[in-house]
Each structure stands twice: as C-alpha cells, then as structure tokens.
Design a protein around this motif. Structure first.
Motif, mmCIF file in Angstrom:
data_model
loop_
_atom_site.group_PDB
_atom_site.id
_atom_site.type_symbol
_atom_site.label_atom_id
_atom_site.label_comp_id
_atom_site.label_asym_id
_atom_site.label_seq_id
_atom_site.Cartn_x
_atom_site.Cartn_y
_atom_site.Cartn_z
ATOM 1 N N LYS A 109 -8.498 3.810 -2.098
ATOM 2 C CA LYS A 109 -7.120 3.901 -2.573
ATOM 3 C C LYS A 109 -6.918 5.078 -3.519
ATOM 4 N N ASP A 144 2.148 4.808 1.231
ATOM 5 C CA ASP A 144 2.298 5.409 2.562
ATOM 6 C C ASP A 144 3.163 6.664 2.440
ATOM 7 N N GLU A 150 -8.126 6.357 2.956
ATOM 8 C CA GLU A 150 -8.762 5.095 2.561
ATOM 9 C C GLU A 150 -9.912 4.726 3.488
ATOM 10 N N SER A 182 -3.516 11.683 3.513
ATOM 11 C CA SER A 182 -3.449 10.497 2.650
ATOM 12 C C SER A 182 -3.375 9.206 3.456
ATOM 13 N N GLN A 183 -2.794 9.273 4.643
ATOM 14 C CA GLN A 183 -2.655 8.071 5.457
ATOM 15 C C GLN A 183 -3.992 7.565 5.989
ATOM 16 N N LYS A 195 0.846 -1.193 0.000
ATOM 17 C CA LYS A 195 0.000 0.000 0.000
ATOM 18 C C LYS A 195 0.878 1.238 0.000
ATOM 19 N N VAL A 233 -6.268 8.049 -1.424
ATOM 20 C CA VAL A 233 -4.907 7.984 -0.887
ATOM 21 C C VAL A 233 -3.919 8.508 -1.918
#
Length: 222
Positions: free
Chosen positions: A189, A116, A182, A178-179, A114, A192
């Motif tokens: 996604k 990050d 989701e 962004s973290q 994913k 994100v």
C-alpha cells in the motif's frame, strides 16, 4: 467503387450515343447491307472513352485533394471543441480539490477501501473516447488557425501544450503503476500511495498548463 461507377457511366453513355446515331446504309458488290457509319462510329466511341476517362481522372483527383485530412486540419477549433477544454479543465480542478475522495474506492456495504488512480486518468482524457480531454492535442493543433487569437500569447500557448503533453504522459504512467504497485515484488500500500502522489503532482502541472492554454484560446487581443 467511385472509379468503377464513372467508367460504367461512360460506357453507358457511349452505348447510347451509338444506339441513336443515324445509320447510312449502302449495298456492296455482294449485295450485303453495310453501315457506312460503322467505322466512323467505332473511332468516335474510342475518342469518347478517352475523353470520358480523362474527365473521370480529373474528377477523382479533385475529390481526393478536397477530402484530404491536411485540408481539414487547417480549420480553427469549433465552439464545441473549445468547450471540451473548459469542461476538462473544470474536471481536473474538481479532482485536485477532492483528490483523496476521488482516488479512493470502497466496496459496497462498508467493505474495504483502497486507493485507485483511475480517476486521474479519466480526468486527463485517458480512459474513454467520451472524456472531454480525449485526444485534446488535435484541438490544440487547430488553435494557430484561429483568426481572433492574441498573437502575443502564441509562444506561451506552444510552451503550455508541451508542458501539457509531458504532464499527461507522466501522470498516466504514475497512475498506471500505482494500480499494480501493491502486487509487485516488494510492493504494498505504501508503494501505491507513493506513485499516486507522483500522479497528483503531474496532474497539478497539467492543470497549470491547461489554464494557460484556456486563457490563450478564450481571450481576444486588446
């Protein structure tokens, strides 16, 4: 604590002065021994405490002034602090050159991957006190006290520090959002990635500003 120590020291000195003072003994009408220096010594001790107190006050005031943060803030950045800017700049460049790789985290043993944005915050000095750019603004504030700085570049420097602060704050916000994008209502996604891309834009702006800052602090006037 310092004040108490000074006062106690003054008291000890006064006691010693009294203990070793010569005593002139006389006999009064009732044949009682009386020290003729007692009254004079009491006055002398009062005078000593007044002078000692004044000296202690001056000493404390001087120590307070000399230890003031304002005095320390007028010193130019050290070589180690300049090196922090250089290392931080290289870290940001590496991050941008390897953006997708550095902002992708995969579970062990071939698990799910994913995106990050934590790497972006770390490169900007926002994750740990050991990050090279952690509170680097304090170093920027010292630059104006550098003797060998090119005065013609000072205006560019101040503009670049403003651009840095803006980009740093924006990149931090975008990376943080962004973290959790989701898991927010209507998130996923795609959300994100959206905020991660915004964070990348801000990191690029920060890299540009830091490049100008680095040029100002490492180049000497011609």
């Amino acid at each position: 604590m310092v004040k108490s120590t000074i006062i106690l020291s003054a008291a000890a000195m006064a006691s010693c002065a009294y203990a070793f003072a010569p005593q002139q003994v006389v006999v009064n009408r009732n044949n009682n021994l009386v020290s003729s220096s007692t009254t004079a010594m009491q006055a002398s001790r009062r005078d000593f405490f007044i002078r000692a107190g004044s000296t202690a006050l001056v000493t404390l005031t001087t120590a307070t002034i000399n230890s003031s943060p304002a005095v320390a803030a007028t010193t130019p950045p050290t070589a180690e602090e300049i090196e922090r800017i250089k290392v931080g700049y290289k870290n940001i460049q590496y991050l941008l050159d390897n953006w997708e790789q550095e902002t992708t985290v995969c579970r062990e043993n071939g698990g799910e991957c994913k995106r990050d944005a934590d790497a972006a915050r770390r490169a900007m000095g926002l994750r740990s006190t050991t990050d090279p750019l952690f509170q680097i603004e304090k170093v920027f504030n010292k630059v104006k006290y550098m003797e060998d700085i090119d005065l013609d570049k000072l205006e560019q420097f101040f503009e670049a520090t403003e651009d840095w602060n803006t980009a740093m704050n924006m990149s931090n916000s975008m990376a943080f959002i962004s973290q959790f994008a989701e898991y927010n209502p209507g998130g996923g996604k795609d959300e994100v990635l959206k905020y991660l891309n915004e964070a990348e834009i801000q990191v690029k702006l920060a890299e540009k500003a830091l490049s100008v800052i680095l040029d100002c602090v490492t180049s000497s006037p011609q």
